[in-house]
Design a protein around this motif. Structure first.
Motif, PDB file in Angstrom:
ATOM      1  N   ILE A  13      -3.204 104.415 -78.133  1.00 18.42           N
ATOM      2  CA  ILE A  13      -2.569 105.379 -79.043  1.00 18.42           C
ATOM      3  C   ILE A  13      -3.302 106.719 -78.930  1.00 18.42           C
ATOM      4  O   ILE A  13      -4.508 106.792 -79.150  1.00 18.42           O
ATOM      5  N   LYS A  14      -2.556 107.782 -78.618  1.00 18.59           N
ATOM      6  CA  LYS A  14      -3.172 109.079 -78.333  1.00 18.59           C
ATOM      7  C   LYS A  14      -3.115 110.063 -79.490  1.00 18.59           C
ATOM      8  O   LYS A  14      -3.829 111.066 -79.461  1.00 18.59           O
ATOM      9  N   THR A  15      -2.262 109.842 -80.480  1.00 18.76           N
ATOM     10  CA  THR A  15      -2.036 110.856 -81.504  1.00 18.76           C
ATOM     11  C   THR A  15      -2.332 110.333 -82.906  1.00 18.76           C
ATOM     12  O   THR A  15      -2.297 109.121 -83.158  1.00 18.76           O
ATOM     13  N   ASP A  16      -2.578 111.254 -83.815  1.00 21.72           N
ATOM     14  CA  ASP A  16      -2.777 110.881 -85.220  1.00 21.72           C
ATOM     15  C   ASP A  16      -1.497 110.285 -85.806  1.00 21.72           C
ATOM     16  O   ASP A  16      -1.550 109.340 -86.604  1.00 21.72           O
ATOM     17  N   ALA A  17      -0.350 110.851 -85.426  1.00 24.64           N
ATOM     18  CA  ALA A  17       0.923 110.309 -85.911  1.00 24.64           C
ATOM     19  C   ALA A  17       1.104 108.879 -85.426  1.00 24.64           C
ATOM     20  O   ALA A  17       1.566 108.008 -86.169  1.00 24.64           O
ATOM     21  N   GLY A  18       0.719 108.618 -84.178  1.00 17.10           N
ATOM     22  CA  GLY A  18       0.818 107.267 -83.649  1.00 17.10           C
ATOM     23  C   GLY A  18      -0.061 106.291 -84.420  1.00 17.10           C
ATOM     24  O   GLY A  18       0.358 105.149 -84.683  1.00 17.10           O
ATOM     25  N   ASP A  63      -0.505 101.841 -88.209  1.00 18.32           N
ATOM     26  CA  ASP A  63      -1.040 101.307 -89.461  1.00 18.32           C
ATOM     27  C   ASP A  63       0.057 100.679 -90.315  1.00 18.32           C
ATOM     28  O   ASP A  63      -0.185  99.726 -91.058  1.00 18.32           O
ATOM     29  N   ALA A  64       1.288 101.188 -90.180  1.00 13.95           N
ATOM     30  CA  ALA A  64       2.409 100.666 -90.973  1.00 13.95           C
ATOM     31  C   ALA A  64       2.970  99.373 -90.393  1.00 13.95           C
ATOM     32  O   ALA A  64       3.654  98.625 -91.113  1.00 13.95           O
ATOM     33  N   ILE A  65       2.686  99.068 -89.130  1.00 16.16           N
ATOM     34  CA  ILE A  65       3.313  97.891 -88.504  1.00 16.16           C
ATOM     35  C   ILE A  65       2.315  96.845 -88.026  1.00 16.16           C
ATOM     36  O   ILE A  65       2.701  95.714 -87.723  1.00 16.16           O
ATOM     37  N   LYS A  66       1.032  97.178 -87.983  1.00 15.73           N
ATOM     38  CA  LYS A  66       0.070  96.273 -87.344  1.00 15.73           C
ATOM     39  C   LYS A  66      -0.053  94.939 -88.042  1.00 15.73           C
ATOM     40  O   LYS A  66      -0.336  93.913 -87.402  1.00 15.73           O
ATOM     41  N   ASP A  67       0.154  94.900 -89.344  1.00 17.44           N
ATOM     42  CA  ASP A  67      -0.008  93.645 -90.082  1.00 17.44           C
ATOM     43  C   ASP A  67       1.320  92.988 -90.463  1.00 17.44           C
ATOM     44  O   ASP A  67       1.334  92.021 -91.244  1.00 17.44           O
ATOM     45  N   LEU A  68       2.413  93.498 -89.932  1.00 17.02           N
ATOM     46  CA  LEU A  68       3.696  92.848 -90.209  1.00 17.02           C
ATOM     47  C   LEU A  68       3.697  91.446 -89.607  1.00 17.02           C
ATOM     48  O   LEU A  68       3.078  91.198 -88.564  1.00 17.02           O
ATOM     49  N   GLU A 102       0.366  92.786 -80.321  1.00 13.29           N
ATOM     50  CA  GLU A 102      -0.470  93.954 -80.621  1.00 13.29           C
ATOM     51  C   GLU A 102      -0.268  95.028 -79.571  1.00 13.29           C
ATOM     52  O   GLU A 102      -0.124  96.213 -79.893  1.00 13.29           O
ATOM     53  N   MET A 103      -0.269  94.637 -78.304  1.00 11.14           N
ATOM     54  CA  MET A 103      -0.063  95.617 -77.234  1.00 11.14           C
ATOM     55  C   MET A 103       1.280  96.316 -77.406  1.00 11.14           C
ATOM     56  O   MET A 103       1.366  97.553 -77.314  1.00 11.14           O
ATOM     57  N   PHE A 104       2.339  95.543 -77.679  1.00  9.46           N
ATOM     58  CA  PHE A 104       3.653  96.165 -77.855  1.00  9.46           C
ATOM     59  C   PHE A 104       3.658  97.123 -79.042  1.00  9.46           C
ATOM     60  O   PHE A 104       4.163  98.253 -78.942  1.00  9.46           O
ATOM     61  N   ARG A 105       3.120  96.704 -80.168  1.00  9.50           N
ATOM     62  CA  ARG A 105       3.174  97.553 -81.357  1.00  9.50           C
ATOM     63  C   ARG A 105       2.362  98.827 -81.163  1.00  9.50           C
ATOM     64  O   ARG A 105       2.739  99.891 -81.675  1.00  9.50           O
ATOM     65  N   ARG A 106       1.284  98.744 -80.425  1.00  8.17           N
ATOM     66  CA  ARG A 106       0.494  99.946 -80.145  1.00  8.17           C
ATOM     67  C   ARG A 106       1.256 100.889 -79.214  1.00  8.17           C
ATOM     68  O   ARG A 106       1.258 102.110 -79.426  1.00  8.17           O
ATOM     69  N   ILE A 145       8.352 105.995 -88.890  1.00  5.12           N
ATOM     70  CA  ILE A 145       7.663 104.832 -89.460  1.00  5.12           C
ATOM     71  C   ILE A 145       8.675 103.751 -89.834  1.00  5.12           C
ATOM     72  O   ILE A 145       8.493 102.569 -89.543  1.00  5.12           O
ATOM     73  N   LYS A 146       9.767 104.152 -90.467  1.00  7.44           N
ATOM     74  CA  LYS A 146      10.822 103.194 -90.805  1.00  7.44           C
ATOM     75  C   LYS A 146      11.408 102.558 -89.541  1.00  7.44           C
ATOM     76  O   LYS A 146      11.703 101.370 -89.517  1.00  7.44           O
ATOM     77  N   LEU A 147      11.581 103.372 -88.511  1.00  7.48           N
ATOM     78  CA  LEU A 147      12.108 102.862 -87.250  1.00  7.48           C
ATOM     79  C   LEU A 147      11.157 101.837 -86.642  1.00  7.48           C
ATOM     80  O   LEU A 147      11.585 100.786 -86.153  1.00  7.48           O
ATOM     81  N   ALA A 148       9.866 102.107 -86.678  1.00 10.75           N
ATOM     82  CA  ALA A 148       8.876 101.179 -86.124  1.00 10.75           C
ATOM     83  C   ALA A 148       8.909  99.841 -86.844  1.00 10.75           C
ATOM     84  O   ALA A 148       8.801  98.776 -86.220  1.00 10.75           O
ATOM     85  N   ILE A 149       9.065  99.875 -88.165  1.00 12.72           N
ATOM     86  CA  ILE A 149       9.149  98.641 -88.951  1.00 12.72           C
ATOM     87  C   ILE A 149      10.416  97.866 -88.582  1.00 12.72           C
ATOM     88  O   ILE A 149      10.401  96.651 -88.426  1.00 12.72           O
ATOM     89  N   GLU A 150      11.514  98.584 -88.427  1.00 12.99           N
ATOM     90  CA  GLU A 150      12.784  97.959 -88.035  1.00 12.99           C
ATOM     91  C   GLU A 150      12.653  97.287 -86.670  1.00 12.99           C
ATOM     92  O   GLU A 150      13.073  96.147 -86.485  1.00 12.99           O
ATOM     93  N   MET A 151      12.046  97.968 -85.716  1.00 15.59           N
ATOM     94  CA  MET A 151      11.931  97.443 -84.354  1.00 15.59           C
ATOM     95  C   MET A 151      10.922  96.303 -84.259  1.00 15.59           C
ATOM     96  O   MET A 151      11.088  95.387 -83.449  1.00 15.59           O
ATOM     97  N   SER A 152       9.894  96.346 -85.074  1.00 19.72           N
ATOM     98  CA  SER A 152       8.820  95.357 -84.984  1.00 19.72           C
ATOM     99  C   SER A 152       9.104  94.081 -85.761  1.00 19.72           C
ATOM    100  O   SER A 152       8.557  93.024 -85.431  1.00 19.72           O
ATOM    101  N   TYR A 153       9.941  94.187 -86.799  1.00 14.91           N
ATOM    102  CA  TYR A 153      10.101  93.012 -87.664  1.00 14.91           C
ATOM    103  C   TYR A 153      11.521  92.850 -88.212  1.00 14.91           C
ATOM    104  O   TYR A 153      12.205  91.862 -87.921  1.00 14.91           O
TER     105      TYR A 153
END
Length: 455
Positions: free
Chosen positions: A10-15, A20-25, A413-417, A438-446
């Motif tokens: 992960i290269k950016t602060d936004a990333g 952080d919003a999806i790592k523990d889903l 973990e690799m995919f979510r990162r 962030i909402k999109l990441a949650i949708e795609m991850s879980y």
């Protein structure tokens, strides 16, 4: 520099905020090759080789590439000898995702931060084996620690599913669901097909006098899997089929093969296309997901196949060119009636599949970057292309496609990162608001895969 630290991939602060919003889903893994019996028995792993490399052909192939003899991979050497041989060359694997995956497994789930190297092999062997002896490191406990909510194994139509039933009874939920994979019934030209037909007939107490009898037997199996929580089928084909072959042609091919006669290419194709279509009809009736894994040519290395059997390495992608027409016909036939996921092994086919998925709407989706593309480079390229051509929120979700239990953690973990990094760059480049990403990441991850697979 920190290895596998908080900024890993992960290269950016936004990333980092997205991750952080999806790592523990919880993990939804709709396609893997889990050893269900291993999870059902729930015995401690005897050693670190058994858990990390004894079933992982990714590991075997890169070790072979570095000159490790077969006796240290699938041969007669002791597990400790195999592990120490792995350690002796492991620094040479740096740059390959196997180097990252194995260290992720070691660090995240055994708490060992030591790099695998010739001088550390013995130390890690002792430490890892001591950790694996703990009750908290048995298979069912490890799955809970990893955060797996639901995973779908890959199962033959004649399987009794006894281990799935045992796990459901012990754990109390649908932790491991079966997936119906009729490849052995469909691949009429494969060695052992005729003997497999005898097993089908015995399992379902039905005489197979015609292809229609085979379909009846497969329907009994399909219904049985549904009763035990199955929500998807999976089909591994070198090229897709339209599924609309003439039943009479399929029956002629079936009867000829049952008599032990060799089929020509047209007869093989007619039979396989007919069974492909019948399986899709069954899925459509039950609202199951129809997963198509395309392009794998398996067991190309004769030495491995002759001495070790199938699924031991030696698999490549098939650079086929004529798959669009039958696939288009199949999707049109089941327009609006069948959920389909398209996986391909060749990254150059992603543009075609992405545009095809887009053209056929909500029920046809792209699967995760598969097999040789299941790495940071392959994942990133696929996500970027899907986002620009198809719709990321309709992505079918990550799957581990793994035989190794810890992969259900490290691969996700690799995919979510990677996902967080791709979306984070979009935020930094002001392509989309961070809160929507962030909402999109949650949708795609879980949430998205869970809904699409009816889990």
């Amino acid at each position: 520099m920190n290895f596998l630290g908080k900024n890993y991939l992960i290269k950016t602060d936004a990333g980092l905020k997205i991750y952080d919003a999806i790592k523990d889903l919880p993990i939804i893994d709709p396609h893997n090759h889990a050893n269900v019996e291993e999870v059902a028995l729930n015995d401690n792993y005897s050693n670190v080789w058994q858990l990390f490399a004894a079933t992982d052909h990714y590991v075997w192939e890169v070790l072979r590439k570095r000159g490790v003899p077969e006796e240290y991979l699938t041969g007669e050497r002791t597990p400790k000898e195999k592990w120490l041989k792995l350690a002796s060359v492991f620094p040479e694997l740096v740059g390959n995702p196997v180097y990252e995956w194995v260290h992720l497994d070691l660090k995240r789930y055994l708490g060992i931060d030591t790099l695998i190297a010739p001088e550390t092999g013995e130390e890690i062997w002792e430490k890892a084996n001591a950790v694996l002896a703990q009750d908290a490191k048995k298979p069912q406990q490890l799955l809970a620690d990893i955060g797996v909510e639901t995973m779908c194994s890959t199962d033959d139509p004649i399987d009794s599913l006894e281990h799935h039933r045992h796990i459901e009874k012990v754990v109390g939920n649908k932790l491991i669901r079966p997936t119906w994979r009729p490849d052995k019934a469909m691949k009429i030209a494969a060695a052992g097909w005729r003997e497999y037909m005898d097993k089908v007939a015995e399992r379902f107490e039905i005489k197979l006098d015609s292809v229609h009898d085979l379909v009846k037997a497969l329907k009994l199996s399909h219904d049985y899997f549904a009763e035990h929580g199955c929500v998807a089928s999976d089909h591994g084909v070198e090229v897709p089929f339209s599924g609309d072959a003439d039943p009479a042609d399929a029956d002629t091919a079936f009867c000829k093969a049952m008599d032990g006669k060799v089929l020509n290419e047209t007869e093989v194709s007619s039979f396989m296309s007919y069974i492909f279509g019948k399986a899709a009809e069954m899925n459509s009736e039950k609202d199951w997901v129809f997963q198509i894994h395309m392009g794998a040519v398996r067991d190309v290395r004769d030495y491995l196949f002759a001495n070790l059997g199938p699924d031991t390495g030696g698999d490549i992608c098939n650079y086929y060119q004529d798959h669009l027409t039958p696939l288009k016909g199949f999707l049109n036939r089941f327009e609006g009636k069948l959920k389909v996921i398209l996986y391909c092994l060749d990254p150059t086919h992603q543009p075609m599949l992405a545009t095809l998925s887009r053209a056929f709407g909500e029920k046809v989706r792209l699967g995760s970057a598969w097999w040789l593309c299941d790495n940071p480079i392959g994942m990133r390229r696929q996500l970027e292309y899907i986002g620009s051509v198809d719709v990321l929120s309709s992505f079918a979700g990550m799957v581990s496609d793994s035989r190794k239990l810890l992969s259900y953690g490290s691969r996700f973990e690799m995919f979510r990162r990677v996902l967080a990094d791709v979306l984070g760059e979009m935020a930094e480049m002001e392509q989309a608001p961070l809160d929507l990403l962030i909402k999109l990441a949650i949708e795609m991850s879980y949430a998205g895969p869970k809904k699409f697979f009816n889990l």
